[in-house]
Design a protein around this motif. Sequence first.
Motif, PDB file in Angstrom:
ATOM      1  N   THR A 173       4.842  43.652  28.617  1.00  0.00           N
ATOM      2  CA  THR A 173       4.987  42.827  29.817  1.00  0.00           C
ATOM      3  C   THR A 173       4.722  43.608  31.101  1.00  0.00           C
ATOM      4  O   THR A 173       4.952  43.104  32.201  1.00  0.00           O
ATOM      5  N   GLY A 207      -6.064  50.823  19.939  1.00  0.00           N
ATOM      6  CA  GLY A 207      -6.399  50.170  21.211  1.00  0.00           C
ATOM      7  C   GLY A 207      -5.730  50.946  22.330  1.00  0.00           C
ATOM      8  O   GLY A 207      -4.548  50.736  22.631  1.00  0.00           O
ATOM      9  N   ILE A 208      -6.475  51.916  22.901  1.00  0.00           N
ATOM     10  CA  ILE A 208      -5.859  52.747  23.958  1.00  0.00           C
ATOM     11  C   ILE A 208      -6.511  52.450  25.303  1.00  0.00           C
ATOM     12  O   ILE A 208      -7.060  53.317  25.960  1.00  0.00           O
ATOM     13  N   GLY A 209      -6.435  51.169  25.680  1.00  0.00           N
ATOM     14  CA  GLY A 209      -6.960  50.739  26.974  1.00  0.00           C
ATOM     15  C   GLY A 209      -5.871  50.782  28.026  1.00  0.00           C
ATOM     16  O   GLY A 209      -4.991  51.646  28.030  1.00  0.00           O
ATOM     17  N   ARG A 210      -5.916  49.822  28.895  1.00  0.00           N
ATOM     18  CA  ARG A 210      -5.021  49.741  30.047  1.00  0.00           C
ATOM     19  C   ARG A 210      -3.543  49.862  29.651  1.00  0.00           C
ATOM     20  O   ARG A 210      -2.768  50.541  30.290  1.00  0.00           O
ATOM     21  N   TYR A 266      -8.877  41.724  40.313  1.00  0.00           N
ATOM     22  CA  TYR A 266      -8.197  40.427  40.186  1.00  0.00           C
ATOM     23  C   TYR A 266      -6.833  40.444  40.853  1.00  0.00           C
ATOM     24  O   TYR A 266      -6.238  39.398  41.114  1.00  0.00           O
ATOM     25  N   SER A 277      -2.368  47.596  20.302  1.00  0.00           N
ATOM     26  CA  SER A 277      -2.494  47.142  21.694  1.00  0.00           C
ATOM     27  C   SER A 277      -3.936  46.716  21.912  1.00  0.00           C
ATOM     28  O   SER A 277      -4.636  47.209  22.789  1.00  0.00           O
ATOM     29  N   ALA A 296     -10.297  40.895  17.404  1.00  0.00           N
ATOM     30  CA  ALA A 296      -9.996  42.339  17.308  1.00  0.00           C
ATOM     31  C   ALA A 296      -8.763  42.542  16.425  1.00  0.00           C
ATOM     32  O   ALA A 296      -8.757  43.399  15.533  1.00  0.00           O
ATOM     33  N   GLY A 332      -2.451  50.232  26.102  1.00  0.00           N
ATOM     34  CA  GLY A 332      -2.254  51.075  24.912  1.00  0.00           C
ATOM     35  C   GLY A 332      -2.183  52.557  25.241  1.00  0.00           C
ATOM     36  O   GLY A 332      -1.400  53.289  24.620  1.00  0.00           O
ATOM     37  N   THR A 336      -6.758  40.577  23.531  1.00  0.00           N
ATOM     38  CA  THR A 336      -6.656  39.198  23.042  1.00  0.00           C
ATOM     39  C   THR A 336      -7.207  38.273  24.130  1.00  0.00           C
ATOM     40  O   THR A 336      -6.449  37.560  24.783  1.00  0.00           O
ATOM     41  N   LEU A 350     -14.610  56.541  25.456  1.00  0.00           N
ATOM     42  CA  LEU A 350     -13.220  56.652  25.915  1.00  0.00           C
ATOM     43  C   LEU A 350     -12.501  57.765  25.147  1.00  0.00           C
ATOM     44  O   LEU A 350     -11.787  58.595  25.727  1.00  0.00           O
ATOM     45  N   ASN A 371     -14.041  52.573  21.126  1.00  0.00           N
ATOM     46  CA  ASN A 371     -14.860  53.034  22.252  1.00  0.00           C
ATOM     47  C   ASN A 371     -14.954  54.569  22.196  1.00  0.00           C
ATOM     48  O   ASN A 371     -14.057  55.280  22.644  1.00  0.00           O
TER      49      ASN A 371
END
Length: 461
Positions: free
Chosen positions: A180, A30-33, A351, A107, A122, A35, A110, A58, A55
């Motif tokens: 966090t 999970g190498i997103g925001r 957001y 990562s 996932a 990871g 969720t 990505l 992905n």
Amino acid sequence: MEQKLKIMQLNDHELIESIQSGYISVCVIGIGRIGLPTALSFANSGLPTIGIDINSKLVEMINSKIFPLKDDEPGYDVIFDKVIHQKFHASTKIQEVVPNSDVIILSLPTPMDKNNIPDYSALLSVGKQLGELLSKNSLVIIESTVEPGFIENEFINSIESSEKKLIAGKDFAIGVCPETANPGQIMNDFEKLPRLVGAINDNTTNIIMKIYKHVFTVDLIPMPNCKTANAVKLTTNVFRDLNIAFVNELAILFEKVGIDIMTVLEAAKSKYNFQVHYAGPGVGGPCLPVNSYQMINLAKKMGLNTLKSVETARIINESMPDHVISLLHDAFTESGKSLENSNVLILGISYKPDVKDIQITPAEVIIKKLKFLKTNILIYDPYFKSTNIFDLQTESNLIEALQKADALIIVTAHKEFHNLDPIFLKSKMKNPIVIDSKCIFNPQSVKNSGLIYRGLGRGKI
Ligand SMILES: NC(=O)c1ccc[n+]([C@@H]2O[C@H](COP(=O)([O-])OP(=O)(O)OC[C@H]3O[C@@H](n4cnc5c(N)ncnc54)[C@H](O)[C@@H]3O)[C@@H](O)[C@H]2O)c1
């Protein structure tokens, strides 16, 4: 990269030597925001690291040396350029990478489903794969945000119930280090924000602490177990959701009484035990709303009636877009114009300020409500120029967008909007209605500008 070590069998001295000489192989699933910066930090510390993601676009992008977070994670662009193809690359092939990894960090997303029930699919699907793929004595660390007890129960079970019949604590080690960091300032947070480490036994906690101490400069706080570490992570975010709900209710009350919420909050800050939170058009993102529902879900699972305060906070924060629309109605009434068929410009759809992220953004709810009211919606956001979002083509130029607008609503307080001068807005806008749901304007400067202004918690100025 290959698994060289039986990491759980090393003594302290051997472990430190393996870490310092870059012998430990790491994979981040999970190498997103979150990871990706995590994986880059591990690689930058000298540990060979592979990022896994389903992905494929990505993965291709990363392996073509394009940094996907270049607009909004300052500092990591430099690290990316340094480690890509040296200590780091990406892959979609979990079955090839996991068996050769000493440390497997998760990562994964969720989120929650449309009924606000946490969706751990996932993690559970990767858990099942790990059950088949983990090499003996490897270490699994979950950074994803989950409700307390999920790791000890559902997640470990997803690994152990595979045909290989691996047993946690015997065949593999497992722990958590809940993430966090704040998007937009991940480097700063990875350097400064203390992190929590919990695991199924003290030996595993000790090993995770040693590895993370090598990668990150922050203080590490050992927790007695995984569920306590996850409880701390949720508690900090639910606390914020609750306090924002409180301030949102005060904002609506003060509008009626003619008290300025910002003046109140500024003065309240002088009291040493007051922790300031600000009103807004809702609470979005992948964390706060989801974490409140995770806590509510846990309470329900435990057979408790519910967490009343948290449920109420959710109701209040989810109702804020309605209040923003009521401010808009009020301003149109004052201007004597009809909202239907008018051009309403949304300023900011992320957001939160200064990030390119629209997960669970209140802007989406406001846009849906405006569509229902048959307004023409324009969107300007510096992070989403000339693109299609929520089935609308976004604007590329703020001044041109203002010239078309009968009203504007500040939804996200991006830096670019802080410099907007009410007199400038009055001179550019087709019709001078300004709804400020983020309290970015100074009431004094609005007063003499000629704008028809409604601010959340400020009312009519
Ligand atoms: N973004 C935040 O502000 C933030 C902050 C702190 C903690 N967290 C937590 O960190 C976790 C990750 O969040 P994020 O914001 O980085 O999510 P994200 O959606 O940006 O990244 C998750 C990545 O996982 C990949 N993925 C999904 N299923 C997969 C699978 N089966 N196998 C491999 N890859 C898969 C996705 O393609 C995606 O790239 C979540 O639990 C979140 O709550 C997020």
